[in-house]
Write an enzyme that holds these catalytic residues in place. Structure first.
Site, short mmCIF file in Angstrom:
data_model
loop_
_atom_site.label_atom_id
_atom_site.label_comp_id
_atom_site.label_asym_id
_atom_site.label_seq_id
_atom_site.Cartn_x
_atom_site.Cartn_y
_atom_site.Cartn_z
N LEU A 44 0.88 -1.17 0.00
CA LEU A 44 0.00 0.00 0.00
C LEU A 44 0.91 1.22 0.00
CD1 LEU A 44 -2.77 -0.94 2.64
CD2 LEU A 44 -2.97 -0.93 0.15
N ASP A 45 0.48 2.29 -0.68
CA ASP A 45 1.27 3.52 -0.70
C ASP A 45 1.45 4.06 0.71
OD1 ASP A 45 1.04 3.39 -3.46
OD2 ASP A 45 -0.71 4.71 -3.48
N ARG A 46 2.43 4.91 0.85
CA ARG A 46 2.74 5.49 2.17
C ARG A 46 1.49 6.05 2.87
NH1 ARG A 46 7.50 9.90 3.27
NH2 ARG A 46 7.21 10.02 5.51
N THR A 72 -1.71 5.47 2.02
CA THR A 72 -2.93 4.65 1.92
C THR A 72 -3.07 3.91 3.25
OG1 THR A 72 -2.69 4.38 -0.46
CG2 THR A 72 -4.08 2.78 0.67
N ARG A 131 -5.25 5.22 -7.21
CA ARG A 131 -4.93 6.66 -7.31
C ARG A 131 -4.82 7.08 -8.77
NH1 ARG A 131 -3.32 8.84 -2.28
NH2 ARG A 131 -2.86 7.20 -0.80
#
Ligand code: URA
Length: 231
Positions: free
Chosen positions: A93-95, A97, A180
């Site tokens: 997961l992105d930073r 998210t 995103r």
């Protein structure tokens, strides 16, 4: 349990005479060996049982990186996991998210869950700065072009009470920063992204930053979705 093959495949390897115990080829299925005493070889290499499998779910907070070790010293998901055994995240997961992130030490399980063939649904709650138009909801549903690839059909719904800026989207693939980017190419500014479910696993009852072991039933459901036979 040595990370070589599934149970069924291991039976084939044994029947084909590819496994030896204490220097002798063994082709009889069900032969008993004692770990630590008997020496088992496959393909010329000694094999040993790996740790018992571990399956965890975290409700990932913002500002944490999905990696085992960040060179720049930023907080990683491993820093806040406090696992007793060595595990790694399944996908990333992105930073910024938040939400459901699974961990395991079971390589086949991780590989299968991430494989596009099994189409494990992942559900996200997206909060945009703008109201999402009906046309764009339809485009998200049918697929948008990211670079040269069109995304697969997704389930999309507007969240009641979200002023038209909150959208639930379920995707069955996992391209890099996919959600995103899907909103960004349509011109939206994604303010928050929360993964609310990974297959049947939700973060219900799990505070942000906390983690827990999956129940045997949850593991079974994930395995069956990923085509892994139970022993
Ligand atoms: N899609 C994204 O864009 N980011 C995530 O972290 C997960 C899915």
């Amino acid at each position: 349990m040595c990370g070589i093959a599934s149970r069924r495949k291991a039976d084939e390897l044994i029947a084909n005479g590819e496994v030896s115990v204490n220097g002798a080829i063994v082709t009889e299925l069900g032969t008993i060996v004692h770990p630590g005493r008997d020496r088992v070889f496959y393909s010329g290499k000694e094999v040993a049982a790996v740790d018992a499998p571990v399956y965890l779910v975290m409700n990932k907070p913002r500002d944490t990186i999905t990696t085992s070790n960040d060179e720049r010293g930023r907080t990683t998901v491993m820093d806040i996991l406090h696992a007793r055994k060595r595990v790694y995240p399944i996908g990333r997961l992105d930073r910024n998210t938040t939400g459901v992130l699974l961990f395991t030490n079971d390589g086949e399980f991780a590989h299968r869950l991430m494989h596009p063939k099994y189409q494990i649904p992942k559900a996200y709650l997206v909060t945009c700065a703008e109201v999402v138009t009906r046309e764009h909801l339809e485009e998200l549903r049918t697929g948008v072009r990211l670079d040269r690839v069109k995304t697969a059909p997704a389930e999309v719904l507007v969240i009641p009470g979200g002023k038209g800026k909150e959208v639930g989207i379920t995707i069955h693939e996992g391209m890099n920063r996919q959600v995103r980017r899907m909103f960004e190419v349509l011109g939206y500014d994604v303010r928050k992204l929360d993964r609310v479910a990974y297959g049947p696993i939700t973060k219900e009852g799990l505070p942000r930053g906390a983690s827990r072991a999956l129940t045997p039933q949850e593991v079974r459901r994930l395995k069956s979705m990923a085509g892994i036979e139970e022993e």
